[in-house]
Design a protein around this motif. Structure first.
Motif, PDB file in Angstrom:
ATOM      1  N   MET A 504      -4.505   8.067  32.616  1.00 42.19           N
ATOM      2  CA  MET A 504      -3.644   6.877  32.719  1.00 42.19           C
ATOM      3  C   MET A 504      -3.582   6.390  34.162  1.00 42.19           C
ATOM      4  O   MET A 504      -3.636   5.185  34.429  1.00 42.19           O
ATOM      5  CB  MET A 504      -2.240   7.197  32.198  1.00 42.19           C
ATOM      6  CG  MET A 504      -2.188   7.581  30.726  1.00 42.19           C
ATOM      7  SD  MET A 504      -2.836   6.308  29.611  1.00 42.19           S
ATOM      8  CE  MET A 504      -1.584   5.039  29.773  1.00 42.19           C
ATOM      9  N   TRP A 505      -3.467   7.308  35.112  1.00 41.41           N
ATOM     10  CA  TRP A 505      -3.477   6.913  36.525  1.00 41.41           C
ATOM     11  C   TRP A 505      -4.834   6.312  36.901  1.00 41.41           C
ATOM     12  O   TRP A 505      -4.898   5.305  37.614  1.00 41.41           O
ATOM     13  CB  TRP A 505      -3.198   8.126  37.406  1.00 41.41           C
ATOM     14  CG  TRP A 505      -1.791   8.614  37.376  1.00 41.41           C
ATOM     15  CD1 TRP A 505      -0.656   7.859  37.267  1.00 41.41           C
ATOM     16  CD2 TRP A 505      -1.357   9.972  37.474  1.00 41.41           C
ATOM     17  NE1 TRP A 505       0.449   8.660  37.289  1.00 41.41           N
ATOM     18  CE2 TRP A 505       0.055   9.970  37.415  1.00 41.41           C
ATOM     19  CE3 TRP A 505      -2.017  11.180  37.612  1.00 41.41           C
ATOM     20  CZ2 TRP A 505       0.799  11.136  37.490  1.00 41.41           C
ATOM     21  CZ3 TRP A 505      -1.272  12.349  37.678  1.00 41.41           C
ATOM     22  CH2 TRP A 505       0.123  12.328  37.617  1.00 41.41           C
ATOM     23  N   SER A 506      -5.897   6.932  36.427  1.00 38.16           N
ATOM     24  CA  SER A 506      -7.242   6.466  36.775  1.00 38.16           C
ATOM     25  C   SER A 506      -7.482   5.051  36.282  1.00 38.16           C
ATOM     26  O   SER A 506      -7.967   4.184  37.024  1.00 38.16           O
ATOM     27  CB  SER A 506      -8.295   7.417  36.185  1.00 38.16           C
ATOM     28  OG  SER A 506      -8.181   8.710  36.736  1.00 38.16           O
ATOM     29  N   THR A 507      -7.163   4.797  35.023  1.00 38.87           N
ATOM     30  CA  THR A 507      -7.404   3.460  34.482  1.00 38.87           C
ATOM     31  C   THR A 507      -6.472   2.434  35.120  1.00 38.87           C
ATOM     32  O   THR A 507      -6.869   1.283  35.338  1.00 38.87           O
ATOM     33  CB  THR A 507      -7.237   3.452  32.952  1.00 38.87           C
ATOM     34  OG1 THR A 507      -5.952   3.980  32.603  1.00 38.87           O
ATOM     35  CG2 THR A 507      -8.315   4.295  32.288  1.00 38.87           C
ATOM     36  N   SER A 508      -5.261   2.853  35.462  1.00 37.17           N
ATOM     37  CA  SER A 508      -4.331   1.924  36.120  1.00 37.17           C
ATOM     38  C   SER A 508      -4.864   1.525  37.485  1.00 37.17           C
ATOM     39  O   SER A 508      -4.809   0.344  37.871  1.00 37.17           O
ATOM     40  CB  SER A 508      -2.949   2.576  36.269  1.00 37.17           C
ATOM     41  OG  SER A 508      -2.388   2.864  35.015  1.00 37.17           O
ATOM     42  N   LEU A 509      -5.394   2.497  38.231  1.00 33.98           N
ATOM     43  CA  LEU A 509      -5.946   2.197  39.552  1.00 33.98           C
ATOM     44  C   LEU A 509      -7.122   1.239  39.437  1.00 33.98           C
ATOM     45  O   LEU A 509      -7.208   0.247  40.183  1.00 33.98           O
ATOM     46  CB  LEU A 509      -6.377   3.494  40.232  1.00 33.98           C
ATOM     47  CG  LEU A 509      -7.055   3.313  41.597  1.00 33.98           C
ATOM     48  CD1 LEU A 509      -6.063   2.789  42.632  1.00 33.98           C
ATOM     49  CD2 LEU A 509      -7.680   4.627  42.071  1.00 33.98           C
ATOM     50  N   MET A 510      -8.027   1.489  38.502  1.00 35.29           N
ATOM     51  CA  MET A 510      -9.209   0.631  38.367  1.00 35.29           C
ATOM     52  C   MET A 510      -8.839  -0.755  37.854  1.00 35.29           C
ATOM     53  O   MET A 510      -9.492  -1.739  38.212  1.00 35.29           O
ATOM     54  CB  MET A 510     -10.231   1.298  37.440  1.00 35.29           C
ATOM     55  CG  MET A 510     -10.879   2.535  38.045  1.00 35.29           C
ATOM     56  SD  MET A 510     -12.231   3.222  37.037  1.00 35.29           S
ATOM     57  CE  MET A 510     -11.327   3.855  35.627  1.00 35.29           C
ATOM     58  N   ILE A 517     -13.392   3.506  41.849  1.00 35.92           N
ATOM     59  CA  ILE A 517     -13.686   4.262  40.634  1.00 35.92           C
ATOM     60  C   ILE A 517     -12.731   5.453  40.605  1.00 35.92           C
ATOM     61  O   ILE A 517     -12.468   6.085  41.627  1.00 35.92           O
ATOM     62  CB  ILE A 517     -15.145   4.760  40.626  1.00 35.92           C
ATOM     63  CG1 ILE A 517     -16.091   3.580  40.409  1.00 35.92           C
ATOM     64  CG2 ILE A 517     -15.370   5.809  39.546  1.00 35.92           C
ATOM     65  CD1 ILE A 517     -16.003   2.942  39.032  1.00 35.92           C
ATOM     66  N   ALA A 518     -12.211   5.749  39.425  1.00 34.30           N
ATOM     67  CA  ALA A 518     -11.321   6.908  39.272  1.00 34.30           C
ATOM     68  C   ALA A 518     -11.664   7.606  37.962  1.00 34.30           C
ATOM     69  O   ALA A 518     -11.968   6.952  36.957  1.00 34.30           O
ATOM     70  CB  ALA A 518      -9.854   6.480  39.282  1.00 34.30           C
ATOM     71  N   GLU A 519     -11.613   8.924  37.984  1.00 34.68           N
ATOM     72  CA  GLU A 519     -11.961   9.695  36.789  1.00 34.68           C
ATOM     73  C   GLU A 519     -11.008  10.873  36.645  1.00 34.68           C
ATOM     74  O   GLU A 519     -10.479  11.391  37.625  1.00 34.68           O
ATOM     75  CB  GLU A 519     -13.398  10.196  36.865  1.00 34.68           C
ATOM     76  CG  GLU A 519     -13.664  11.131  38.032  1.00 34.68           C
ATOM     77  CD  GLU A 519     -15.098  11.610  38.104  1.00 34.68           C
ATOM     78  OE1 GLU A 519     -15.816  11.488  37.107  1.00 34.68           O
ATOM     79  OE2 GLU A 519     -15.490  12.118  39.179  1.00 34.68           O
ATOM     80  N   SER A 520     -10.800  11.284  35.417  1.00 36.22           N
ATOM     81  CA  SER A 520      -9.928  12.417  35.120  1.00 36.22           C
ATOM     82  C   SER A 520     -10.766  13.577  34.592  1.00 36.22           C
ATOM     83  O   SER A 520     -11.801  13.375  33.954  1.00 36.22           O
ATOM     84  CB  SER A 520      -8.881  12.018  34.078  1.00 36.22           C
ATOM     85  OG  SER A 520      -9.500  11.522  32.896  1.00 36.22           O
ATOM     86  N   VAL A 521     -10.298  14.785  34.851  1.00 34.79           N
ATOM     87  CA  VAL A 521     -11.039  15.971  34.422  1.00 34.79           C
ATOM     88  C   VAL A 521     -10.056  17.025  33.938  1.00 34.79           C
ATOM     89  O   VAL A 521      -8.935  17.143  34.460  1.00 34.79           O
ATOM     90  CB  VAL A 521     -11.932  16.495  35.568  1.00 34.79           C
ATOM     91  CG1 VAL A 521     -11.101  16.882  36.780  1.00 34.79           C
ATOM     92  CG2 VAL A 521     -12.774  17.676  35.119  1.00 34.79           C
ATOM     93  N   TRP A 522     -10.480  17.797  32.947  1.00 31.65           N
ATOM     94  CA  TRP A 522      -9.602  18.804  32.340  1.00 31.65           C
ATOM     95  C   TRP A 522     -10.377  20.103  32.145  1.00 31.65           C
ATOM     96  O   TRP A 522     -11.467  20.101  31.570  1.00 31.65           O
ATOM     97  CB  TRP A 522      -9.101  18.299  30.990  1.00 31.65           C
ATOM     98  CG  TRP A 522      -8.296  19.289  30.197  1.00 31.65           C
ATOM     99  CD1 TRP A 522      -7.284  20.083  30.667  1.00 31.65           C
ATOM    100  CD2 TRP A 522      -8.426  19.581  28.798  1.00 31.65           C
ATOM    101  NE1 TRP A 522      -6.770  20.847  29.645  1.00 31.65           N
ATOM    102  CE2 TRP A 522      -7.446  20.557  28.482  1.00 31.65           C
ATOM    103  CE3 TRP A 522      -9.251  19.108  27.787  1.00 31.65           C
ATOM    104  CZ2 TRP A 522      -7.290  21.082  27.205  1.00 31.65           C
ATOM    105  CZ3 TRP A 522      -9.094  19.621  26.503  1.00 31.65           C
ATOM    106  CH2 TRP A 522      -8.122  20.586  26.219  1.00 31.65           C
ATOM    107  N   LEU A 523      -9.830  21.192  32.657  1.00 31.31           N
ATOM    108  CA  LEU A 523     -10.340  22.517  32.341  1.00 31.31           C
ATOM    109  C   LEU A 523      -9.806  22.890  30.961  1.00 31.31           C
ATOM    110  O   LEU A 523      -8.602  23.097  30.784  1.00 31.31           O
ATOM    111  CB  LEU A 523      -9.895  23.536  33.391  1.00 31.31           C
ATOM    112  CG  LEU A 523     -10.223  24.995  33.080  1.00 31.31           C
ATOM    113  CD1 LEU A 523     -11.720  25.200  32.872  1.00 31.31           C
ATOM    114  CD2 LEU A 523      -9.696  25.918  34.177  1.00 31.31           C
ATOM    115  N   VAL A 524     -10.685  22.945  29.996  1.00 30.93           N
ATOM    116  CA  VAL A 524     -10.288  23.102  28.598  1.00 30.93           C
ATOM    117  C   VAL A 524      -9.517  24.399  28.402  1.00 30.93           C
ATOM    118  O   VAL A 524      -9.950  25.475  28.838  1.00 30.93           O
ATOM    119  CB  VAL A 524     -11.523  23.077  27.686  1.00 30.93           C
ATOM    120  CG1 VAL A 524     -11.131  23.360  26.232  1.00 30.93           C
ATOM    121  CG2 VAL A 524     -12.234  21.733  27.795  1.00 30.93           C
TER     122      VAL A 524
END
Length: 831
Positions: A504-510, A517-524
């Motif tokens: 949500m933060w990434s898409t808001s920034l873009m 460019i902003a991307e999110s990542v998750w350690l499953v």
């Protein structure tokens, strides 16, 4: 009456198939229930794309090996690649095919003679058709997808050449049961002119089409030449109707569209040609690079996905001709935002060579360029040259001729205003999907059973078009993820993915800063409830040195900022488990690091219990309290010693990190909205409560009080756990009042979602927390001691309720629609 079901079936994962999305939207508007069914992976197996449900199927067995290419063919192809840096010409490939045919006959006779002398042991061999042997992936997809399509019980199937066997088999299955399932063949490619060096492709797909097109109920295609060819070739009773690859013109407007110049460091008025298509020798881009030597000051932007031998060739050619500083590789645009992306260029260019289907090509980029109001330069391919010349919106040059390209470009740039003036509003509308939407509807309605059509429920597409905008933001990072592009601000957020906030933060920034460019990542992790994220990393990857090296290369090459969640590591297990193990590396790499905390990851239970009378941490011997206390005490010294910025998502956390900055949580305020006015309906008002941790938020007390009020007939209590996000939104938006937590002293995501939907929110927000926020926090204050009295007061005052509903919506939009968070992140990144 049951709504008729349309299934869009395609041999890909649907995510970036704009044509599939548009066809689905057309049928949704016509009143069909629509499901898109794809094949492959890369995204969850079920979900929503463009506001429509999709299902992905995977193979139950490995794809058989293709028919091997001949030694002659492989030798010729290698020779052309090495000496001419291109694929063999069509005439050469035809000669090779004739040689293969002759040698094949000779080889077959030799095998026959050998078998007479020394008969081989009999082997069971399936009786395969030619296309099944040439295209083994087609039967695999058919077997994998058929059970899903049968389960969906479609009334009409829209598919391309790959899945014609699937569609006709499913239709036959239902026909045997007395149910009509119409099959619409979307001939989106001229299969006799596929630009491939593989004869399995160039011969297999025509054979497949020839066998099945007669079994289809209707056919549509992209341009007149292909329609006429299909009608004559297969003696079709009706010439296929036209549905070109035209983009949607009616997407909701955005304040800051991403454009191609966001990726470039050139003067705003510098002439910029753009090529935004596939990259290979037969696309002719090398001729444009060479032509730049005769076009002083003109820049060329080339859309690409990643490096390749052809990209390297283009770079070397640009160096050779002294134009490397004017040749720029840029990412492809998100699927439905190409026109906006191209709009900041000066002109579009299509330098195709006469290979494959180029003479009949009606490419996506032609329609997108018109919608972007760009004059067009094209090589002398039949369909494109006729269109450009007739409309007077560009210039035509001779293919494979850099001098001709330079001459045409010079003419166009000298008369830009004339060409632009001819791209009128009417012409743009004629090149939009909305113009062809009725054709999709008409064709599918004609092949749908009359009884099924009685259940049609036409609908507006507002929600779906808004969903497309959200989907497009999430595509930007993956499209830009390559070393060949020029540097730009890049933020990586992870790896806890708490509440889905990183994305949500990434898409808001873009959305607010398209240059970033902003991307999110998750350690499953093994958990029942997950949120969307751009990249999921397994533990096996996390500890893998090979994966870590790949990530380090990306971080060093592209990423400028990282935002570390909950003090965890970002670079896998390379340096350690926590942020402070890798902070020195980020600093040395020139990557600015920030920390963000969500709640229990930094909240000190002992201090909280001293401030909050109803704190859930009152008992220091409680197992959860003791665990959280130990974790906070272990990490806090490192956080206080950290030299970079620290952010918190809720203002109560400033009790523990007073120098931190508030990074508001973000919700989709368009999706979390409701037309239901609180307390305006008939019957007892609905009260909703669904905590993430009942013991932390006082749920037992809420249950006791609300169940008593329900027994008295005062309210209807909605208390459910384990809901999906869709179920959560559906239940909450149908209620009047939402009770948040009563023990922690601040509000979270649930309260924001409720305020966004205009619901009355009751919860405990401490006075010290309210004082930190500019303006009134429209959450009705309550504790478990007075919750009944607070609820009764709300129920008896409808005027107050209406005001709270409006104030809550305004508050959610002001602080939590993403704009405030984007501003905080932009300051962190120096945008």
């Amino acid at each position: 009456m049951q709504q008729p079901h349309a299934v869009i079936a395609l041999p890909n994962n649907i995510e970036i198939d704009a044509r599939a999305h548009r066809n689905g939207l057309a049928l949704l508007a016509a009143g069909y229930k629509v499901t898109m069914v794809g094949f492959g992976g890369g995204i969850p197996p079920r979900g929503m794309i463009a506001g429509m449900p999709y299902v992905l199927c995977t193979p139950s067995a490995p794809v058989p090996a293709k028919k091997p290419l001949s030694l002659v063919y492989r030798g010729v192809r290698k020779a052309f690649h090495v000496t001419a840096h291109r694929r063999p010409p069509q005439q050469v490939l035809k000669g090779v095919a004739r040689i293969d045919e002759v040698t094949g006959v000779v080889a077959e006779k030799a095998r026959h003679l050998k078998d007479k002398v020394l008969p081989p042991p009999p082997e069971p061999k399936p009786d395969l058709k030619f296309w099944e042997e040439a295209l083994p992936q087609v039967p695999v997809m058919t077997r994998a997808m058929k059970p899903t399509l049968i389960e969906l019980q479609p009334d009409v199937i829209v598919t391309d050449v790959h899945l014609l066997p699937l569609a006709t088999e499913v239709a036959a299955h239902f026909r045997a049961q007395g149910h009509r399932t119409g099959v619409v063949y979307d001939a989106r490619e001229y299969v006799y002119g596929l630009a491939s060096e593989d004869p399995n492709v160039t011969e297999g797909f025509p054979a497949l089409e020839a066998e099945y097109i007669g079994s289809c109920d209707a056919t549509v295609t992209v341009c007149e030449p292909i329609a006429d060819f299909l009608a004559e070739k297969y003696n079709l009773p009706v010439t296929p109707q036209l549905v070109p690859n035209a983009p949607i013109n009616g997407l909701p407007p955005v304040e800051h569209p991403m454009t191609i110049r966001d990726f470039l460091r050139i003067d705003a008025d510098a002439p910029l040609l753009v090529y935004a298509g596939g990259l290979s020798y037969h696309r002719g881009v090398h001729d444009v690079v060479e032509a730049l030597a005769k076009l002083a000051g003109v820049h060329l932007a080339i859309g690409a996905r990643r490096g390749s031998s052809y990209v390297l060739e283009l770079e070397e050619l640009a160096e050779k001709h002294g134009v490397r500083d004017r040749v720029h590789f840029v990412p492809f645009a998100p699927t439905h935002e190409v026109a906006e992306y191209l709009a900041s260029a000066t002109a579009a260019i299509f330098p195709f060579l006469p290979v494959g289907n180029h003479n009949w090509a009606a490419p996506n980029k032609y329609y997108e360029s018109v919608q972007a109001r760009l004059p067009i330069l094209t090589s002398n391919m039949d369909w494109l040259s006729e269109r450009i010349t007739t409309l007077g919106i560009g210039e035509v040059f001779e293919h494979s001729n850099p001098d001709s390209i330079a001459e045409a470009t010079t003419t166009l740039l000298a008369n830009l205003d004339d060409y632009r003036a001819r791209i009128t509003d009417e012409l743009v509308e004629e090149h939009s999907f909305e113009r062809f939407l009725p054709t999709v509807q008409e064709v599918c309605l004609d092949v749908t059973a009359a009884r099924a059509k009685e259940g049609l429920r036409p609908s507006a597409l507002g929600d779906q078009l808004s969903a497309i905008r959200r989907d497009m933001l999430s595509q930007r990072a993956s499209l830009a993820d390559s070393e060949i592009f020029e540097p730009r601000p890049w933020l990586r957020v992870g790896c806890a993915n708490t509440g889905g906030q990183p994305r949500m933060w990434s898409t808001s920034l873009m959305r607010e800063h398209p240059e970033a460019i902003a991307e999110s990542v998750w350690l499953v992790r093994d958990q029942a409830f997950t949120f969307p994220v751009d990249q999921s990393v397994t533990y096996q990857q996390w500890v893998s040195p090979a994966w870590q090296r790949q990530l380090v290369r990306k971080l060093e090459n592209r990423v400028t900022h990282v935002l570390t969640e909950s003090a965890r590591a970002m670079v896998g297990a390379k340096f350690g488990k926590f942020f402070h193990d890798e902070a020195a590396w980020f600093k040395e790499a020139g990557i600015r690091q920030g920390l963000v905390f969500h709640g229990s990851d930094i909240r000190n239970p002992r201090l909280h219990a001293a401030q909050e009378p109803d704190s859930p941490f009152a008992d220091p011997d409680d197992e959860l309290t003791a665990t959280l206390q130990s974790q906070v005490e272990a990490i806090m010294p490192h956080v206080l010693a950290f030299e970079g910025p620290v952010f918190v998502t809720t203002n109560d956390l400033l009790d523990y990190l007073p120098e931190a900055t508030w990074l508001p949580i973000v919700v989709d305020t368009d999706a979390w909205s409701s037309d239901i006015e609180p307390l305006a309906g008939d019957g007892a008002p609905k009260v909703f409560h669904v905590p993430s941790r009942g013991s932390m938020k006082g749920s037992d007390d809420v249950d006791l009080i609300c169940q008593k009020l329900q027994a008295e007939g005062r309210i209807r209590y909605v208390r459910e756990e384990g809901l999906t996000r869709e179920q959560m939104r559906e239940r909450m938006m149908a209620c009047d009042i939402v009770i948040d937590q009563l023990r922690l002293g601040d509000y979270g995501i649930t309260a924001v979602e409720a305020m966004s939907g205009g619901k009355v929110v009751i919860g405990h927000v401490a006075d010290r927390v309210r004082a930190r926020i500019d303006g009134n926090v429209p959450i009705v204050e309550a504790s478990w001691h007075n919750l009944r009295e607070v609820l009764e007061a709300v129920l008896e005052n409808r005027e107050t309720v209406a005001a709270l509903s409006r104030a809550g919506r305004e508050y959610a939009v002001r602080w939590h629609d993403g704009r405030a968070s984007a501003q905080v992140l932009a300051e962190f990144m120096g945008l």
